[in-house]
Design a protein around this motif. Structure first.
Motif, PDB file in Angstrom:
ATOM      1  N   UNK A 135       0.830  -1.193   0.000  1.00 28.79           N
ATOM      2  CA  UNK A 135       0.000   0.000   0.000  1.00 28.79           C
ATOM      3  C   UNK A 135       0.869   1.248   0.000  1.00 28.79           C
ATOM      4  N   UNK A 136       0.369   2.249  -0.688  1.00 30.63           N
ATOM      5  CA  UNK A 136       1.019   3.550  -0.815  1.00 30.63           C
ATOM      6  C   UNK A 136      -0.052   4.612  -0.599  1.00 30.63           C
ATOM      7  N   UNK A 137      -0.468   4.788   0.633  1.00 30.70           N
ATOM      8  CA  UNK A 137      -1.542   5.738   0.928  1.00 30.70           C
ATOM      9  C   UNK A 137      -2.850   5.256   0.353  1.00 30.70           C
ATOM     10  N   UNK A 138      -3.416   6.016  -0.579  1.00 34.28           N
ATOM     11  CA  UNK A 138      -4.695   5.625  -1.173  1.00 34.28           C
ATOM     12  C   UNK A 138      -4.536   4.680  -2.360  1.00 34.28           C
ATOM     13  N   UNK A 139      -3.289   4.327  -2.688  1.00 32.07           N
ATOM     14  CA  UNK A 139      -3.033   3.392  -3.795  1.00 32.07           C
ATOM     15  C   UNK A 139      -2.550   2.057  -3.246  1.00 32.07           C
ATOM     16  N   UNK A 140      -3.013   1.001  -3.893  1.00 36.99           N
ATOM     17  CA  UNK A 140      -2.626  -0.350  -3.510  1.00 36.99           C
ATOM     18  C   UNK A 140      -2.077  -1.035  -4.762  1.00 36.99           C
ATOM     19  N   UNK A 141      -0.847  -1.528  -4.648  1.00 39.11           N
ATOM     20  CA  UNK A 141      -0.170  -2.217  -5.750  1.00 39.11           C
ATOM     21  C   UNK A 141      -0.206  -3.712  -5.468  1.00 39.11           C
ATOM     22  N   UNK A 142      -0.704  -4.482  -6.420  1.00 42.96           N
ATOM     23  CA  UNK A 142      -0.851  -5.920  -6.238  1.00 42.96           C
ATOM     24  C   UNK A 142      -0.161  -6.656  -7.381  1.00 42.96           C
ATOM     25  N   UNK A 143       0.777  -7.522  -7.022  1.00 43.30           N
ATOM     26  CA  UNK A 143       1.337  -8.464  -8.002  1.00 43.30           C
ATOM     27  C   UNK A 143       0.342  -9.618  -8.068  1.00 43.30           C
ATOM     28  N   UNK A 144      -0.101  -9.965  -9.268  1.00 41.09           N
ATOM     29  CA  UNK A 144      -1.198 -10.917  -9.438  1.00 41.09           C
ATOM     30  C   UNK A 144      -0.785 -12.052 -10.363  1.00 41.09           C
ATOM     31  N   UNK A 145      -1.056 -13.274  -9.947  1.00 35.46           N
ATOM     32  CA  UNK A 145      -0.922 -14.419 -10.838  1.00 35.46           C
ATOM     33  C   UNK A 145      -2.289 -14.660 -11.458  1.00 35.46           C
ATOM     34  N   UNK A 146      -2.375 -14.439 -12.751  1.00 37.23           N
ATOM     35  CA  UNK A 146      -3.616 -14.651 -13.491  1.00 37.23           C
ATOM     36  C   UNK A 146      -3.567 -16.055 -14.080  1.00 37.23           C
ATOM     37  N   UNK A 147      -4.583 -16.843 -13.781  1.00 39.85           N
ATOM     38  CA  UNK A 147      -4.695 -18.202 -14.311  1.00 39.85           C
ATOM     39  C   UNK A 147      -6.048 -18.335 -14.977  1.00 39.85           C
ATOM     40  N   UNK A 148      -6.040 -18.841 -16.189  1.00 37.05           N
ATOM     41  CA  UNK A 148      -7.294 -18.982 -16.918  1.00 37.05           C
ATOM     42  C   UNK A 148      -7.212 -20.194 -17.842  1.00 37.05           C
TER      43      UNK A 148
END
Length: 135
Positions: free
Chosen positions: A78-91
């Motif tokens: 989190x960076x104040x009002x921003x949230x950074x997410x590393x995401x594993x996308x599986x489909x």
């Protein structure tokens, strides 16, 4: 406040993964926007989904292309009002059953308990720049 923002973003992933458009819509501002990064899943490159109705349409569009589609948060910062997410996308593709796995980086802006914006980046450096950092 920032831990609350992280929890809201986690809830958004839970709603997406369970295909719960109503739950996802409740987390979004009326005039917020969602910018996915890929074509496919009913998406047109560059499409922006607006507000509560838009994120519900995004959920529905996934079923057109994907048999299954999930986003698993790997790291959340989190960076104040921003949230950074590393995401594993599986489909898995609906036609042909082709599996897809890819890492993306999502940046969410949360304001007063609702997601104001979300954007998917295909590189970590772009996402870091979006939150005001560099690698």
């Amino acid at each position: 406040m920032s831990q609350e923002n992280v929890e809201i973003v986690k809830a958004a992933f839970d709603a997406f993964n369970s295909k719960d458009a109503e739950a996802l819509s409740r987390l979004w501002t009326e005039h917020g926007e969602w910018r996915p990064a890929f074509m496919g899943g009913g998406l047109v490159e560059g499409t922006v989904y607006y507000g509560k109705r838009g994120v519900a349409e995004f959920i529905a569009a996934q079923a057109d292309t994907w048999e299954t589609a999930t986003g698993t948060p790997v790291t959340i910062r989190e960076f104040g009002d921003r949230v950074l997410v590393e995401v594993l996308v599986s489909a898995v593709g609906r036609i042909g059953g082709t599996p897809v796995e890819r890492t993306t980086w999502n940046v969410f802006e949360v304001h007063r308990g609702e997601i104001r914006s979300g954007r998917v980046y295909v590189s970590e450096s772009e996402a870091l720049e979006a939150v005001g950092l560099s690698e």
